[in-house]
Design a protein around this motif. Sequence first.
Motif, mmCIF file in Angstrom:
data_model
loop_
_atom_site.group_PDB
_atom_site.id
_atom_site.type_symbol
_atom_site.label_atom_id
_atom_site.label_comp_id
_atom_site.label_asym_id
_atom_site.label_seq_id
_atom_site.Cartn_x
_atom_site.Cartn_y
_atom_site.Cartn_z
ATOM 1 N N ALA A 72 -38.972 22.472 -53.086
ATOM 2 C CA ALA A 72 -39.958 21.893 -52.167
ATOM 3 C C ALA A 72 -40.513 20.666 -52.865
ATOM 4 C CB ALA A 72 -41.068 22.888 -51.860
ATOM 5 N N ILE A 73 -40.594 19.569 -52.143
ATOM 6 C CA ILE A 73 -41.033 18.287 -52.681
ATOM 7 C C ILE A 73 -42.274 17.838 -51.926
ATOM 8 C CG2 ILE A 73 -40.412 15.849 -52.994
ATOM 9 C CD1 ILE A 73 -38.601 17.630 -54.619
ATOM 10 N N GLN A 74 -43.282 17.392 -52.668
ATOM 11 C CA GLN A 74 -44.462 16.772 -52.064
ATOM 12 C C GLN A 74 -44.623 15.410 -52.709
ATOM 13 O OE1 GLN A 74 -48.092 18.964 -52.507
ATOM 14 N NE2 GLN A 74 -49.313 17.414 -51.483
ATOM 15 N N GLY A 75 -44.826 14.376 -51.889
ATOM 16 C CA GLY A 75 -44.971 13.039 -52.439
ATOM 17 C C GLY A 75 -45.236 12.023 -51.359
ATOM 18 N N SER A 76 -44.874 10.776 -51.636
ATOM 19 C CA SER A 76 -45.099 9.686 -50.689
ATOM 20 C C SER A 76 -43.788 8.940 -50.453
ATOM 21 C CB SER A 76 -46.163 8.727 -51.222
ATOM 22 O OG SER A 76 -45.761 8.191 -52.462
ATOM 23 N N VAL A 100 -43.129 19.132 -57.458
ATOM 24 C CA VAL A 100 -41.830 19.741 -57.184
ATOM 25 C C VAL A 100 -41.972 21.228 -57.448
ATOM 26 C CG1 VAL A 100 -39.396 19.857 -57.829
ATOM 27 C CG2 VAL A 100 -40.591 17.656 -57.892
ATOM 28 N N GLN A 101 -41.652 22.035 -56.453
ATOM 29 C CA GLN A 101 -41.689 23.491 -56.612
ATOM 30 C C GLN A 101 -40.258 23.994 -56.619
ATOM 31 O OE1 GLN A 101 -44.381 25.758 -56.903
ATOM 32 N NE2 GLN A 101 -42.704 27.109 -57.419
ATOM 33 N N PHE A 102 -39.881 24.704 -57.677
ATOM 34 C CA PHE A 102 -38.546 25.266 -57.781
ATOM 35 C C PHE A 102 -38.528 26.574 -56.993
ATOM 36 C CE2 PHE A 102 -38.360 21.956 -60.481
ATOM 37 C CZ PHE A 102 -38.518 22.144 -61.848
ATOM 38 N N LEU A 103 -37.712 26.643 -55.960
ATOM 39 C CA LEU A 103 -37.673 27.824 -55.099
ATOM 40 C C LEU A 103 -36.567 28.801 -55.471
ATOM 41 C CD1 LEU A 103 -38.437 26.103 -51.682
ATOM 42 C CD2 LEU A 103 -40.022 27.191 -53.282
ATOM 43 N N ASP A 104 -35.697 28.415 -56.360
ATOM 44 C CA ASP A 104 -34.749 29.337 -56.975
ATOM 45 C C ASP A 104 -34.434 28.785 -58.351
ATOM 46 O OD1 ASP A 104 -31.694 28.405 -55.141
ATOM 47 O OD2 ASP A 104 -32.924 27.244 -56.495
ATOM 48 N N ASN A 105 -33.534 29.427 -59.070
ATOM 49 C CA ASN A 105 -33.238 28.960 -60.414
ATOM 50 C C ASN A 105 -31.738 28.840 -60.619
ATOM 51 O OD1 ASN A 105 -32.394 31.593 -60.787
ATOM 52 N ND2 ASN A 105 -34.248 32.232 -61.822
ATOM 53 N N ARG A 106 -31.352 28.444 -61.831
ATOM 54 C CA ARG A 106 -29.929 28.247 -62.132
ATOM 55 C C ARG A 106 -29.120 29.511 -61.937
ATOM 56 N NH1 ARG A 106 -29.672 24.334 -67.411
ATOM 57 N NH2 ARG A 106 -29.590 22.440 -66.179
ATOM 58 N N ASN A 107 -29.695 30.648 -62.310
ATOM 59 C CA ASN A 107 -28.999 31.916 -62.150
ATOM 60 C C ASN A 107 -29.324 32.456 -60.765
ATOM 61 O OD1 ASN A 107 -27.885 34.402 -62.257
ATOM 62 N ND2 ASN A 107 -28.811 35.010 -64.199
ATOM 63 N N LYS A 108 -28.445 32.264 -59.818
ATOM 64 C CA LYS A 108 -28.709 32.611 -58.422
ATOM 65 C C LYS A 108 -28.931 34.104 -58.218
ATOM 66 C CE LYS A 108 -27.983 28.403 -57.042
ATOM 67 N NZ LYS A 108 -29.041 27.492 -56.877
#
Length: 136
Positions: A72-76, A100-108
Amino acid sequence: MNQVILVGRLTRDPELRYIAGSGTPVAQFAIAVDREFSGKDGKKETDFIDIQVWNKVAESCANYLTKGSLVAIQGSLRIETYQNQAGENRRAARVNASRVQFLDNRNKSESTNTFVPGAGLDANEFEAINDPDIPF
């Protein structure tokens, strides 16, 4: 007001570089965001949006995100103008991300809602909802 919030998957690994002189880290990547509606052929349409992130968040993105990661991205929104090699004026849109919010990680196979400490983010933002009564 210029505020953008997007949720999508990275289309490539983040590219991290450091600004000469200041050493400020900056990362660039793109995300794929599905549109709410379908095209005439019944298929969902997707937008590919360039993202730019600065400072510690940029380093965290480069260290923890890979192609396919959900964020998830927040910005302009920034509109940049430039001239191509033929001398024609062009414009390009980019999101300058502040969060920037990481909603999952490298290890799915692990949890799908991961908060990385030190990424300059609030752990309560963009929290995943796990409710079987919600139809999406």
